[in-house]
Write a protein that holds these residues in place. Structure first.
Motif, mmCIF file in Angstrom:
data_model
loop_
_atom_site.group_PDB
_atom_site.id
_atom_site.type_symbol
_atom_site.label_atom_id
_atom_site.label_comp_id
_atom_site.label_asym_id
_atom_site.label_seq_id
_atom_site.Cartn_x
_atom_site.Cartn_y
_atom_site.Cartn_z
ATOM 1 N N UNK A 12 0.776 -1.216 0.242
ATOM 2 C CA UNK A 12 -0.094 0.234 0.079
ATOM 3 C C UNK A 12 0.287 1.259 -0.387
ATOM 4 N N UNK A 13 2.007 1.140 0.560
ATOM 5 C CA UNK A 13 2.778 2.164 0.428
ATOM 6 C C UNK A 13 4.282 2.245 -1.431
ATOM 7 N N UNK A 14 3.645 1.521 -2.019
ATOM 8 C CA UNK A 14 4.883 1.411 -3.235
ATOM 9 C C UNK A 14 5.099 3.497 -3.886
ATOM 10 N N UNK A 15 5.692 3.454 -4.320
ATOM 11 C CA UNK A 15 5.736 4.337 -4.656
ATOM 12 C C UNK A 15 6.495 4.168 -6.241
ATOM 13 N N UNK A 16 6.268 5.773 -7.024
ATOM 14 C CA UNK A 16 6.525 6.016 -8.902
ATOM 15 C C UNK A 16 8.104 7.266 -8.724
ATOM 16 N N UNK A 17 8.648 5.948 -9.652
ATOM 17 C CA UNK A 17 9.318 6.604 -10.030
ATOM 18 C C UNK A 17 10.223 6.740 -11.496
ATOM 19 N N UNK A 18 9.486 8.291 -12.129
ATOM 20 C CA UNK A 18 9.897 9.209 -12.919
ATOM 21 C C UNK A 18 10.416 9.158 -13.498
ATOM 22 N N UNK A 19 11.158 8.428 -14.812
ATOM 23 C CA UNK A 19 12.179 8.601 -15.465
ATOM 24 C C UNK A 19 12.735 8.501 -16.458
ATOM 25 N N UNK A 20 13.009 9.270 -17.505
ATOM 26 C CA UNK A 20 13.433 9.286 -19.087
ATOM 27 C C UNK A 20 12.192 8.390 -19.910
ATOM 28 N N UNK A 21 10.958 9.361 -19.356
ATOM 29 C CA UNK A 21 10.112 8.776 -20.057
ATOM 30 C C UNK A 21 9.172 7.990 -19.406
ATOM 31 N N UNK A 22 9.680 6.934 -18.762
ATOM 32 C CA UNK A 22 8.293 5.812 -18.005
ATOM 33 C C UNK A 22 8.721 5.461 -16.540
ATOM 34 N N UNK A 23 7.790 4.920 -16.255
ATOM 35 C CA UNK A 23 6.770 4.867 -14.673
ATOM 36 C C UNK A 23 7.043 4.025 -13.875
ATOM 37 N N UNK A 24 8.069 3.815 -12.784
ATOM 38 C CA UNK A 24 8.246 2.299 -12.668
ATOM 39 C C UNK A 24 7.907 2.373 -11.450
#
Length: 78
Positions: A12-24
């Motif tokens: 429930x506390x996952x996070x997103x990383x936005x890098x080089x046009x992609x979302x992880x």
């Protein structure tokens, strides 16, 4: 719940990383480092800090860069 792209954990506390046009999506910094951090071309460890870069190649430190044959002028980045 978001699912970590490395380990598959639903968290429930996952996070997103936005890098080089992609979302992880990750559940921990450990998984983010595993997927995103470059690998030292000399010793193979993940470059988590500043590291050293020369000719488009990544190294964890100036020592590894010099050991890989990059010029003696390379210094650790601070």
């Amino acid at each position: 719940m978001p699912q970590c792209e490395v380990c598959g954990n639903d968290y429930d506390m996952a996070f997103e990383v936005h890098a080089q046009g992609a979302v992880h999506v990750f559940d921990s910094f450990e998984c983010a480092i595993h997927r995103m951090a470059p690998v030292c071309e000399h010793c193979g460890c993940r470059v988590v800090g500043h590291g050293a870069q020369a000719d488009g190649r990544f190294f964890c430190c100036a020592h590894c860069a010099r050991a890989a044959g990059v010029g003696a002028e390379i210094r650790d980045r601070m």
